[in-house]
Design a protein around this motif. Sequence first.
Motif, PDB file in Angstrom:
ATOM      1  N   GLY A  43     -29.322 -17.029 110.925  1.00 21.35           N
ATOM      2  CA  GLY A  43     -28.815 -17.453 109.625  1.00 21.35           C
ATOM      3  C   GLY A  43     -27.622 -16.631 109.188  1.00 21.35           C
ATOM      4  O   GLY A  43     -26.656 -17.155 108.625  1.00 21.35           O
ATOM      5  N   ASN A  44     -27.665 -15.327 109.467  1.00 18.03           N
ATOM      6  CA  ASN A  44     -26.549 -14.452 109.115  1.00 18.03           C
ATOM      7  C   ASN A  44     -25.300 -14.843 109.894  1.00 18.03           C
ATOM      8  O   ASN A  44     -24.190 -14.883 109.331  1.00 18.03           O
ATOM      9  N   PHE A  45     -25.457 -15.161 111.180  1.00 18.10           N
ATOM     10  CA  PHE A  45     -24.316 -15.605 111.995  1.00 18.10           C
ATOM     11  C   PHE A  45     -23.715 -16.895 111.433  1.00 18.10           C
ATOM     12  O   PHE A  45     -22.491 -17.011 111.280  1.00 18.10           O
ATOM     13  N   ILE A  46     -24.562 -17.875 111.125  1.00 13.06           N
ATOM     14  CA  ILE A  46     -24.068 -19.152 110.604  1.00 13.06           C
ATOM     15  C   ILE A  46     -23.334 -18.945 109.283  1.00 13.06           C
ATOM     16  O   ILE A  46     -22.258 -19.513 109.048  1.00 13.06           O
ATOM     17  N   ALA A  47     -23.901 -18.125 108.409  1.00 15.35           N
ATOM     18  CA  ALA A  47     -23.255 -17.847 107.122  1.00 15.35           C
ATOM     19  C   ALA A  47     -21.913 -17.143 107.332  1.00 15.35           C
ATOM     20  O   ALA A  47     -20.911 -17.479 106.684  1.00 15.35           O
ATOM     21  N   ASN A  48     -21.877 -16.164 108.234  1.00 14.45           N
ATOM     22  CA  ASN A  48     -20.620 -15.461 108.539  1.00 14.45           C
ATOM     23  C   ASN A  48     -19.560 -16.426 109.060  1.00 14.45           C
ATOM     24  O   ASN A  48     -18.393 -16.376 108.666  1.00 14.45           O
ATOM     25  N   LEU A  49     -19.981 -17.301 109.977  1.00 12.12           N
ATOM     26  CA  LEU A  49     -19.048 -18.244 110.602  1.00 12.12           C
ATOM     27  C   LEU A  49     -18.500 -19.228 109.578  1.00 12.12           C
ATOM     28  O   LEU A  49     -17.279 -19.470 109.507  1.00 12.12           O
ATOM     29  N   LYS A  50     -19.376 -19.798 108.774  1.00 11.06           N
ATOM     30  CA  LYS A  50     -18.943 -20.756 107.755  1.00 11.06           C
ATOM     31  C   LYS A  50     -18.005 -20.101 106.745  1.00 11.06           C
ATOM     32  O   LYS A  50     -17.013 -20.704 106.317  1.00 11.06           O
ATOM     33  N   GLN A  51     -18.305 -18.873 106.381  1.00  6.57           N
ATOM     34  CA  GLN A  51     -17.461 -18.162 105.422  1.00  6.57           C
ATOM     35  C   GLN A  51     -16.092 -17.873 106.027  1.00  6.57           C
ATOM     36  O   GLN A  51     -15.058 -18.018 105.355  1.00  6.57           O
ATOM     37  N   ALA A  52     -16.060 -17.467 107.294  1.00  7.13           N
ATOM     38  CA  ALA A  52     -14.793 -17.179 107.970  1.00  7.13           C
ATOM     39  C   ALA A  52     -13.923 -18.430 108.078  1.00  7.13           C
ATOM     40  O   ALA A  52     -12.692 -18.341 108.093  1.00  7.13           O
ATOM     41  N   LEU A  53     -14.551 -19.597 108.129  1.00  2.67           N
ATOM     42  CA  LEU A  53     -13.817 -20.858 108.222  1.00  2.67           C
ATOM     43  C   LEU A  53     -13.295 -21.327 106.864  1.00  2.67           C
ATOM     44  O   LEU A  53     -12.581 -22.324 106.792  1.00  2.67           O
ATOM     45  N   GLY A  54     -13.657 -20.618 105.806  1.00  2.00           N
ATOM     46  CA  GLY A  54     -13.136 -20.965 104.488  1.00  2.00           C
ATOM     47  C   GLY A  54     -14.127 -21.660 103.576  1.00  2.00           C
ATOM     48  O   GLY A  54     -13.769 -22.077 102.474  1.00  2.00           O
ATOM     49  N   ASN A  55     -15.379 -21.786 104.021  1.00  2.00           N
ATOM     50  CA  ASN A  55     -16.390 -22.394 103.163  1.00  2.00           C
ATOM     51  C   ASN A  55     -16.862 -21.397 102.103  1.00  2.00           C
ATOM     52  O   ASN A  55     -16.880 -20.195 102.339  1.00  2.00           O
ATOM     53  N   GLU A  56     -17.252 -21.923 100.959  1.00  2.00           N
ATOM     54  CA  GLU A  56     -17.922 -21.096  99.953  1.00  2.00           C
ATOM     55  C   GLU A  56     -19.404 -21.077 100.333  1.00  2.00           C
ATOM     56  O   GLU A  56     -20.071 -22.109 100.298  1.00  2.00           O
ATOM     57  N   VAL A  57     -19.898 -19.909 100.700  1.00  2.00           N
ATOM     58  CA  VAL A  57     -21.241 -19.810 101.271  1.00  2.00           C
ATOM     59  C   VAL A  57     -22.190 -19.136 100.286  1.00  2.00           C
ATOM     60  O   VAL A  57     -21.862 -18.105  99.689  1.00  2.00           O
ATOM     61  N   VAL A  58     -23.363 -19.740 100.127  1.00  2.00           N
ATOM     62  CA  VAL A  58     -24.438 -19.141  99.329  1.00  2.00           C
ATOM     63  C   VAL A  58     -25.586 -18.834 100.290  1.00  2.00           C
ATOM     64  O   VAL A  58     -26.134 -19.727 100.934  1.00  2.00           O
ATOM     65  N   ARG A  59     -25.932 -17.561 100.397  1.00  2.00           N
ATOM     66  CA  ARG A  59     -26.986 -17.107 101.306  1.00  2.00           C
ATOM     67  C   ARG A  59     -28.287 -16.988 100.521  1.00  2.00           C
ATOM     68  O   ARG A  59     -28.380 -16.167  99.602  1.00  2.00           O
ATOM     69  N   ILE A  60     -29.264 -17.808 100.886  1.00  2.00           N
ATOM     70  CA  ILE A  60     -30.521 -17.858 100.145  1.00  2.00           C
ATOM     71  C   ILE A  60     -31.684 -17.369 101.009  1.00  2.00           C
ATOM     72  O   ILE A  60     -31.855 -17.810 102.148  1.00  2.00           O
ATOM     73  N   ASN A  61     -32.452 -16.461 100.444  1.00  2.00           N
ATOM     74  CA  ASN A  61     -33.701 -16.019 101.065  1.00  2.00           C
ATOM     75  C   ASN A  61     -34.834 -16.669 100.284  1.00  2.00           C
ATOM     76  O   ASN A  61     -35.152 -16.261  99.167  1.00  2.00           O
ATOM     77  N   TYR A  62     -35.402 -17.715 100.862  1.00  3.16           N
ATOM     78  CA  TYR A  62     -36.423 -18.507 100.175  1.00  3.16           C
ATOM     79  C   TYR A  62     -37.787 -17.922 100.536  1.00  3.16           C
ATOM     80  O   TYR A  62     -38.379 -18.250 101.557  1.00  3.16           O
ATOM     81  N   LEU A  63     -38.262 -17.033  99.683  1.00  2.00           N
ATOM     82  CA  LEU A  63     -39.460 -16.253  99.983  1.00  2.00           C
ATOM     83  C   LEU A  63     -40.730 -17.096  99.918  1.00  2.00           C
ATOM     84  O   LEU A  63     -40.892 -17.929  99.027  1.00  2.00           O
ATOM     85  N   GLY A  64     -41.613 -16.848 100.861  1.00  2.00           N
ATOM     86  CA  GLY A  64     -42.937 -17.472 100.819  1.00  2.00           C
ATOM     87  C   GLY A  64     -43.799 -16.690  99.845  1.00  2.00           C
ATOM     88  O   GLY A  64     -44.548 -15.785 100.247  1.00  2.00           O
ATOM     89  N   ASP A  65     -43.686 -17.006  98.565  1.00  2.00           N
ATOM     90  CA  ASP A  65     -44.355 -16.197  97.536  1.00  2.00           C
ATOM     91  C   ASP A  65     -45.338 -17.015  96.703  1.00  2.00           C
ATOM     92  O   ASP A  65     -45.613 -16.695  95.556  1.00  2.00           O
ATOM     93  N   TRP A  66     -45.859 -18.074  97.309  1.00  2.00           N
ATOM     94  CA  TRP A  66     -46.814 -18.911  96.587  1.00  2.00           C
ATOM     95  C   TRP A  66     -47.738 -19.572  97.602  1.00  2.00           C
ATOM     96  O   TRP A  66     -47.481 -19.526  98.800  1.00  2.00           O
ATOM     97  N   GLY A  67     -48.790 -20.154  97.128  1.00  2.00           N
ATOM     98  CA  GLY A  67     -49.676 -20.880  98.034  1.00  2.00           C
ATOM     99  C   GLY A  67     -51.035 -20.219  98.192  1.00  2.00           C
ATOM    100  O   GLY A  67     -51.331 -19.180  97.589  1.00  2.00           O
ATOM    101  N   LEU A  68     -51.859 -20.818  99.029  1.00  2.00           N
ATOM    102  CA  LEU A  68     -53.258 -20.406  99.166  1.00  2.00           C
ATOM    103  C   LEU A  68     -53.393 -18.975  99.676  1.00  2.00           C
ATOM    104  O   LEU A  68     -54.378 -18.290  99.356  1.00  2.00           O
ATOM    105  N   GLN A  69     -52.414 -18.499 100.476  1.00  2.00           N
ATOM    106  CA  GLN A  69     -52.535 -17.123 100.979  1.00  2.00           C
ATOM    107  C   GLN A  69     -52.555 -16.108  99.848  1.00  2.00           C
ATOM    108  O   GLN A  69     -53.135 -15.022  99.974  1.00  2.00           O
ATOM    109  N   PHE A  70     -51.939 -16.457  98.701  1.00  2.00           N
ATOM    110  CA  PHE A  70     -51.967 -15.537  97.565  1.00  2.00           C
ATOM    111  C   PHE A  70     -53.299 -15.612  96.824  1.00  2.00           C
ATOM    112  O   PHE A  70     -53.708 -14.649  96.181  1.00  2.00           O
ATOM    113  N   GLY A  71     -53.939 -16.750  96.946  1.00  2.00           N
ATOM    114  CA  GLY A  71     -55.305 -16.821  96.440  1.00  2.00           C
ATOM    115  C   GLY A  71     -56.194 -15.882  97.230  1.00  2.00           C
ATOM    116  O   GLY A  71     -56.988 -15.114  96.663  1.00  2.00           O
ATOM    117  N   LEU A  72     -56.048 -15.910  98.548  1.00  2.00           N
ATOM    118  CA  LEU A  72     -56.827 -15.015  99.407  1.00  2.00           C
ATOM    119  C   LEU A  72     -56.492 -13.553  99.121  1.00  2.00           C
ATOM    120  O   LEU A  72     -57.384 -12.698  99.029  1.00  2.00           O
TER     121      LEU A  72
END
Length: 577
Positions: A151-180
């Motif tokens: 993901g870091n490579f893709i973001a770097n490449l897209k940014q170098a090509l002139g794209n406006e890049v937003v890097r998102i870390n979509y955390l697994g912070d919900w769901g049944l595992q948190f119940g456990l």
Amino acid sequence: MACHFRRVIAEQVSRVLGLPLEKVVRSIRAIPVSKKGGSADFQCFVASVLADGPCNAKPHHQERAQELAGKLVCDSVISEIATGRGTVTFQIRRDLLAETVLRQVIKDGPRYGFNSELLSGLPRGKTIVEYSSPNIAKKFHVGHLRSTIIGNFIANLKQALGNEVVRINYLGDWGLQFGLLGVGFRRFGCEEKLQANPLQHLFEVYVKINAAAEQEENVQLSAQEFLRKLEEGEPQALSLWQNFRDLSIQEYIKVYKRLGVHFDDYSGESFYREKSEDVLRLLEQRGMLQITNKGTGVIDLSEGDLAAHATVVRSDGTSLYITRDLAAAADRMEKYNFDEMIYVTDKSQEIHFQHLFRILTLMGCKRAEGCRHVPFGLVQGMKTRRGNVVFLEDVLDEARSRMLHNMAMSKTTKELEDPSDTAEKLGLAALIVQDFKGQLLSDYHFDWDQALQSRGDTGVFLQYTHARLHSLQRMWDTGELNDFDAACLQDPPAVSILQHLLRYDEVIYKSVEGLQPKYLVNFLLGLGHLAAVAHRTLHVKGSPPHVAQARLLLFNCVRVVLASGMKLLGITPVIKM
């Protein structure tokens, strides 16, 4: 530069054939050093210039190639024109090769290759890259390494090509595992251990509660009840969850710093627990939501290419991973108005993303066609000296430790201010190059000894080459190396390097087209090997000043391109090792 030569050739071909220049430019390729045999520098693929699709050697294409070659003429750039199997080959005048390529590297610096006409037709816009995405309250698993560096490579490449890049870390912070985890912490948790080593303690708690759940039926029911309280916003449950989340992110940031990775947005599934209700209401209004006999909510996808149903809500009314993903995608479309959104996860989630993109399309989301999943395979055999490895920090520690040992054993190791920091950069380069050499979708077997070699196709070799070229420059630095005699760079090793540099824009084009780093890795490794040959044969010491000056400039241009490419991969070049 390649774009200059390619344009000169393309202008002739487009004029003869009466085709748009942009189309012809894409059909012209610099010939790889290993295949050129010293006879030509560029090929025009007749089949692809006459129609969409790859070139082949059908008789009529060979005839058209001969016909086209007969109408083209040599000029101040082209010294020879010939035909091959469905191609027209062009040899560039050697006196222009060094002059043009090196002048362009001097002018563009780290941007060399990115100003090419070949890349000018690529779409630019706003790109969201979602990657890494570890599960909160769990240590950074080694399985997330691939997602993070890809993901870091893709973001770097897209940014170098002139794209406006937003890097998102979509955390697994919900769901049944948190119940456990919530139930588990109340039974096995210790606040002191949590503060001392948050992720290790939460991992231990999670292991214990999962073991208990296999023996006690009521554990799973208690976990579902805890999750229900979370979704209803019960203060005590939310406070415990928030503490787990905050402590986890603090620990993750330390690991990302070691990887040289940053994010613009730490979002998570939890943010969309309420918005997912809006998605469910929309699906219901559109008549897409069906309730099964078991009380679950599903969407029928059988009318599309997918003969399946996607479950979007549990029988107790709680949301699922895909429900929250739908809410996240819809929210990002509104918030960022993106042109493309790229998800980087392992290949086990391919069906999930097929369902996600299909549902977004059925919901009428305008940007659904801009969503793309980049899947990757598994890493096998990644062990430390202590045995099988589970956590990413153990891998990074192992890479650093092994590199420190190798550096201590090497007779050529320089005296360093911070050997541990250098070893860390070398180890990370080794991990990245070993990972990126093949197709991302393929599983591969990791081999420490192979990855950490200073010779061969490794990240350590790239670092060594860069450090050696930097040392050469520092040793013979005579100020700005802008004036040089191109006639001094006609030796085969120099010509091979120049020919290789011509292909850099094509390598970038292929890399972004398939979002595959292997093209860039193989280019850089090839450049490194060519530089090694040139370093052994094109001596600076003892050469006449004008020859030494030209060779120094050549080596400096190699270093600039090498450093630029390594940074795209997520590697920090070292200057001494």
